[in-house]
Design an enzyme around this catalytic site. Structure first.
Site, short mmCIF file in Angstrom:
data_model
loop_
_atom_site.label_atom_id
_atom_site.label_comp_id
_atom_site.label_asym_id
_atom_site.label_seq_id
_atom_site.Cartn_x
_atom_site.Cartn_y
_atom_site.Cartn_z
N LYS A 175 61.27 23.27 -2.46
CA LYS A 175 60.57 22.25 -1.67
C LYS A 175 60.87 22.44 -0.18
O LYS A 175 59.97 22.35 0.67
CB LYS A 175 60.98 20.84 -2.15
CG LYS A 175 60.45 20.55 -3.56
CD LYS A 175 61.03 19.32 -4.23
CE LYS A 175 60.54 19.23 -5.68
NZ LYS A 175 61.04 18.10 -6.45
N GLN B 277 65.87 13.81 -5.54
CA GLN B 277 65.65 14.63 -6.73
C GLN B 277 66.25 13.95 -7.97
O GLN B 277 67.37 13.46 -7.94
CB GLN B 277 66.27 16.04 -6.52
CG GLN B 277 65.98 17.03 -7.61
CD GLN B 277 64.50 17.43 -7.70
OE1 GLN B 277 63.75 17.33 -6.74
NE2 GLN B 277 64.07 17.88 -8.86
N ASP C 194 57.01 10.96 -3.56
CA ASP C 194 57.07 11.26 -4.99
C ASP C 194 56.27 10.25 -5.80
O ASP C 194 56.01 10.47 -6.98
CB ASP C 194 58.54 11.18 -5.46
CG ASP C 194 59.09 12.53 -5.85
OD1 ASP C 194 58.29 13.43 -6.16
OD2 ASP C 194 60.32 12.67 -5.85
N1 GUN Z 1 62.76 16.07 -11.20
C1 GUN Z 1 61.84 16.77 -11.91
N2 GUN Z 1 60.63 16.70 -11.31
C2 GUN Z 1 60.78 15.93 -10.22
C3 GUN Z 1 59.89 15.49 -9.19
O1 GUN Z 1 58.69 15.78 -9.18
N3 GUN Z 1 60.45 14.72 -8.22
C4 GUN Z 1 61.76 14.37 -8.23
N4 GUN Z 1 62.20 13.59 -7.24
N5 GUN Z 1 62.61 14.74 -9.16
C5 GUN Z 1 62.11 15.53 -10.15
#
Ligand code: GUN
Length: 292
Positions: free
Chosen positions: A54, A98, A121
């Site tokens: 990311k 995350q 998100d």
């Molecule tokens: N863990 C697995 N996929 C994601 C996601 O799309 N966003 C976040 N914040 N955590 C994750």
């Protein structure tokens, strides 16, 4: 019949190019580059890899990333204090914590604290609540479900009136994917570990979203001929012919399903690249919302 392969890598690349062009335009107009704060708690290797991807995407698209890595034993108060600081930081347009968090932390409280305008998100209760309600629009749609629907739309698969079957009810993929498809006028069945007669239900799907995290679980003879199959799974399967000893496979048995389906996403190169592309799109949108 052999399915049309939906090339997520190419579609994600196009989204990224569009976002990069819009970012360059913002900067040329004297506006701030979009800023994304990533928060990683603990040392899960998979989470660290996702967060690194990311951050890299931000750099490639002309955005700024602010990374915060907290120890696994961080307190709820410390994590909440960081989120409050990021809410107040005008350089930060999007905040991504995350998941999963270590078990001692209250995920819901942390996600509730994120300013809705920075919730790239789409996991804050307000955004999810809006996604779940008729006539309401979330500010941000969770990235993986957004990517799944974007792939269907790009492939020209009709959603309105279709029977969509979603395998999995996670907060990150299954449940928001189902809500998004209902909002687009699909008829949605959500299946989970307690569902009876799973193959029978899957056989009714015009659209199948598989997000259960079980390698090659869905067999070819479960697929309705001509269906669109979106495989969210990323599972490693032992493979002695590979130097690393394994290969990545989805939740669907690709070799079998591609002979029956009308459309199918591969693993890797299907949904995976879309999650980050949609995060970048959401972060650009967050910056645009916060301009005014
Ligand atoms: N863990 C697995 N996929 C994601 C996601 O799309 N966003 C976040 N914040 N955590 C994750």
């Amino acid at each position: 019949m052999t399915a049309q392969i939906i090339d997520g890598k190419a579609i994600a690349q196009k989204v990224r190019e569009e976002v990069a062009a819009a970012v360059a335009q913002r900067i040329a107009a004297g506006k701030q580059p979009p800023g994304l704060a990533t928060v990683l708690v603990g040392d899960r290797v998979d989470s660290a890899t996702y967060v690194a991807s990311k951050q890299k995407a931000c750099q490639e698209l002309g955005m700024i990333s602010f990374h915060h890595h907290l120890p696994a034993n961080v307190s709820q108060e410390e994590l909440e204090a960081l989120v409050r600081d990021l809410n107040a930081d005008r350089r930060v347009h999007g905040i991504l914590v995350q998941l999963p968090l270590p078990a001692h932390l209250n995920e819901e409280r942390v996600l509730s604290l994120i300013n809705i305008e920075k919730d790239v998100d789409g996991f804050s209760p307000l955004n999810i609540g809006r996604l779940a309600q008729k006539g309401r629009e979330p500010l941000f749609v969770p990235c993986t479900p957004y990517g799944c629907v974007y792939l269907l739309e790009q492939a020209g698969v009709p959603i309105e009136g279709a029977h969509a079957v979603v395998l999995g009810r996670s907060n990150i993929v299954g449940m928001p994917a189902a809500l998004l498809l209902i909002g687009k006028n699909a008829t949605v069945t959500i299946c989970h570990s307690h569902t009876r007669n799973l193959p029978e239900i899957v056989r009714q799907a015009d659209i199948l979203i598989a997000a259960i995290g079980k390698a090659e679980f869905v067999r070819g003879d479960w697929i309705k001929p001509g269906a669109a199959v979106i495989d969210v799974g990323i599972n490693s399967k032992p493979d002695p012919t590979k130097k690393i000893g394994y290969r990545l496979v989805g939740d669907v048995n690709f070799e079998e399903a591609k002979e029956v389906a009308g459309f199918i996403t591969p693993v890797p190169g299907g949904v995976g690249p879309m999650t980050i592309a949609m995060l970048m799109k959401n972060t650009l949108r967050a910056a645009e919302i916060q301009d005014v």
